[in-house]
Motif scaffolding. Structure first.
Motif, PDB file in Angstrom:
ATOM      1  N   MET A 127       0.851  -1.173   0.000  1.00 35.45           N
ATOM      2  CA  MET A 127       0.000   0.000   0.000  1.00 35.45           C
ATOM      3  C   MET A 127       0.895   1.233   0.000  1.00 35.45           C
ATOM      4  N   CYS A 128       0.440   2.249  -0.639  1.00 34.64           N
ATOM      5  CA  CYS A 128       1.164   3.510  -0.681  1.00 34.64           C
ATOM      6  C   CYS A 128       1.209   4.092   0.731  1.00 34.64           C
ATOM      7  N   ARG A 129       2.378   4.489   1.174  1.00 29.89           N
ATOM      8  CA  ARG A 129       2.510   5.000   2.537  1.00 29.89           C
ATOM      9  C   ARG A 129       1.735   6.280   2.767  1.00 29.89           C
ATOM     10  N   SER A 130       1.452   7.020   1.696  1.00 27.40           N
ATOM     11  CA  SER A 130       0.737   8.290   1.841  1.00 27.40           C
ATOM     12  C   SER A 130      -0.758   8.096   2.069  1.00 27.40           C
ATOM     13  N   ILE A 131      -1.271   6.923   1.779  1.00 24.69           N
ATOM     14  CA  ILE A 131      -2.686   6.668   1.983  1.00 24.69           C
ATOM     15  C   ILE A 131      -2.880   6.150   3.403  1.00 24.69           C
ATOM     16  N   LYS A 132      -3.616   6.904   4.178  1.00 22.10           N
ATOM     17  CA  LYS A 132      -3.835   6.569   5.585  1.00 22.10           C
ATOM     18  C   LYS A 132      -5.230   5.989   5.776  1.00 22.10           C
ATOM     19  N   PRO A 133      -5.413   5.134   6.788  1.00 23.02           N
ATOM     20  CA  PRO A 133      -6.764   4.663   7.098  1.00 23.02           C
ATOM     21  C   PRO A 133      -7.654   5.864   7.437  1.00 23.02           C
ATOM     22  N   LEU A 134      -8.882   5.824   6.952  1.00 20.57           N
ATOM     23  CA  LEU A 134      -9.804   6.941   7.157  1.00 20.57           C
ATOM     24  C   LEU A 134     -11.064   6.543   7.910  1.00 20.57           C
ATOM     25  N   PHE A 135     -11.213   5.272   8.221  1.00 20.52           N
ATOM     26  CA  PHE A 135     -12.437   4.795   8.866  1.00 20.52           C
ATOM     27  C   PHE A 135     -12.341   4.865  10.380  1.00 20.52           C
ATOM     28  N   ASN A 136     -13.454   5.178  11.002  1.00 26.85           N
ATOM     29  CA  ASN A 136     -13.638   5.142  12.448  1.00 26.85           C
ATOM     30  C   ASN A 136     -12.793   6.178  13.178  1.00 26.85           C
ATOM     31  N   PHE A 137     -12.829   7.407  12.681  1.00 27.55           N
ATOM     32  CA  PHE A 137     -12.155   8.505  13.358  1.00 27.55           C
ATOM     33  C   PHE A 137     -13.193   9.503  13.837  1.00 27.55           C
ATOM     34  N   ASP A 138     -12.851  10.194  14.890  1.00 25.65           N
ATOM     35  CA  ASP A 138     -13.695  11.257  15.393  1.00 25.65           C
ATOM     36  C   ASP A 138     -12.874  12.529  15.386  1.00 25.65           C
ATOM     37  N   PRO A 139     -13.177  13.510  14.583  1.00 29.80           N
ATOM     38  CA  PRO A 139     -14.280  13.596  13.632  1.00 29.80           C
ATOM     39  C   PRO A 139     -14.030  12.724  12.400  1.00 29.80           C
ATOM     40  N   PRO A 140     -15.103  12.404  11.661  1.00 32.34           N
ATOM     41  CA  PRO A 140     -14.974  11.552  10.479  1.00 32.34           C
ATOM     42  C   PRO A 140     -14.076  12.178   9.410  1.00 32.34           C
ATOM     43  N   ALA A 141     -13.628  11.354   8.489  1.00 28.96           N
ATOM     44  CA  ALA A 141     -12.772  11.813   7.393  1.00 28.96           C
ATOM     45  C   ALA A 141     -13.463  12.907   6.591  1.00 28.96           C
ATOM     46  N   THR A 142     -12.695  13.900   6.217  1.00 27.66           N
ATOM     47  CA  THR A 142     -13.240  14.997   5.417  1.00 27.66           C
ATOM     48  C   THR A 142     -13.216  14.626   3.937  1.00 27.66           C
ATOM     49  N   ASP A 143     -13.963  15.365   3.144  1.00 24.91           N
ATOM     50  CA  ASP A 143     -13.946  15.147   1.702  1.00 24.91           C
ATOM     51  C   ASP A 143     -12.546  15.368   1.140  1.00 24.91           C
ATOM     52  N   GLN A 144     -11.812  16.323   1.713  1.00 27.81           N
ATOM     53  CA  GLN A 144     -10.448  16.599   1.240  1.00 27.81           C
ATOM     54  C   GLN A 144      -9.526  15.414   1.518  1.00 27.81           C
ATOM     55  N   GLU A 145      -9.640  14.805   2.693  1.00 31.77           N
ATOM     56  CA  GLU A 145      -8.819  13.634   3.012  1.00 31.77           C
ATOM     57  C   GLU A 145      -9.122  12.484   2.065  1.00 31.77           C
ATOM     58  N   ILE A 146     -10.395  12.293   1.769  1.00 31.69           N
ATOM     59  CA  ILE A 146     -10.792  11.229   0.849  1.00 31.69           C
ATOM     60  C   ILE A 146     -10.287  11.526  -0.556  1.00 31.69           C
ATOM     61  N   HIS A 147     -10.393  12.772  -0.988  1.00 31.18           N
ATOM     62  CA  HIS A 147      -9.873  13.163  -2.305  1.00 31.18           C
ATOM     63  C   HIS A 147      -8.360  12.922  -2.380  1.00 31.18           C
ATOM     64  N   ASP A 148      -7.639  13.308  -1.334  1.00 29.76           N
ATOM     65  CA  ASP A 148      -6.193  13.128  -1.321  1.00 29.76           C
ATOM     66  C   ASP A 148      -5.807  11.648  -1.409  1.00 29.76           C
ATOM     67  N   ALA A 149      -6.549  10.791  -0.711  1.00 30.32           N
ATOM     68  CA  ALA A 149      -6.284   9.351  -0.776  1.00 30.32           C
ATOM     69  C   ALA A 149      -6.585   8.813  -2.175  1.00 30.32           C
ATOM     70  N   ALA A 150      -7.675   9.277  -2.779  1.00 30.61           N
ATOM     71  CA  ALA A 150      -8.024   8.847  -4.138  1.00 30.61           C
ATOM     72  C   ALA A 150      -6.957   9.301  -5.128  1.00 30.61           C
ATOM     73  N   LEU A 151      -6.471  10.512  -4.969  1.00 31.86           N
ATOM     74  CA  LEU A 151      -5.423  11.037  -5.839  1.00 31.86           C
ATOM     75  C   LEU A 151      -4.156  10.193  -5.722  1.00 31.86           C
ATOM     76  N   GLN A 152      -3.753   9.854  -4.510  1.00 29.39           N
ATOM     77  CA  GLN A 152      -2.565   9.020  -4.319  1.00 29.39           C
ATOM     78  C   GLN A 152      -2.756   7.648  -4.957  1.00 29.39           C
ATOM     79  N   PHE A 153      -3.954   7.096  -4.835  1.00 29.66           N
ATOM     80  CA  PHE A 153      -4.250   5.790  -5.415  1.00 29.66           C
ATOM     81  C   PHE A 153      -4.135   5.841  -6.941  1.00 29.66           C
ATOM     82  N   VAL A 154      -4.704   6.864  -7.546  1.00 32.69           N
ATOM     83  CA  VAL A 154      -4.648   6.999  -9.008  1.00 32.69           C
ATOM     84  C   VAL A 154      -3.207   7.244  -9.456  1.00 32.69           C
ATOM     85  N   ARG A 155      -2.465   8.033  -8.710  1.00 31.27           N
ATOM     86  CA  ARG A 155      -1.051   8.247  -9.039  1.00 31.27           C
ATOM     87  C   ARG A 155      -0.274   6.937  -9.003  1.00 31.27           C
ATOM     88  N   LYS A 156      -0.546   6.132  -7.996  1.00 34.91           N
ATOM     89  CA  LYS A 156       0.139   4.846  -7.861  1.00 34.91           C
ATOM     90  C   LYS A 156      -0.212   3.928  -9.031  1.00 34.91           C
TER      91      LYS A 156
END
Length: 88
Positions: free
Chosen positions: A1-30
């Motif tokens: 797994m790409c080290r830049s992609i962090k787990p986003l589930f079960n956090f308080d406060p929940p993951a933001t749209d920006q965090e999800i976008h950043d993870a998606a961007l890293q995934f597509v880059r990979k």
């Protein structure tokens, strides 16, 4: 797994749209093997990022757990401690 992609589930406060976008961007880059697509592939690259971000949001919103939400600061401190040991 790409080290830049962090787990986003079960956090308080929940993951933001920006965090999800950043993870998606890293995934597509990979997957694509590039950090910046050519002009010719830019639309496909951006479409993939949007699509993956939508799917990720849907996944995170539908997951359930009986565990208490993780604290972001606590998790960040653990990551810093692991990093200090790794790079010491």
């Amino acid at each position: 797994m790409c080290r830049s992609i962090k787990p986003l589930f079960n956090f308080d406060p929940p993951a933001t749209d920006q965090e999800i976008h950043d993870a998606a961007l890293q995934f597509v880059r990979k997957l694509s093997g590039t950090t910046r697509p050519s002009k010719r592939n830019e639309a496909a690259f951006d479409r993939a990022v949007r699509s993956i971000a939508e799917c990720a949001r849907e996944l995170l919103d539908s997951l359930e757990t009986s565990q208490r939400p993780r604290d972001r600061e606590e998790e960040a401190a653990k990551a810093r401690a692991r990093s200090a040991v790794r790079f010491a």
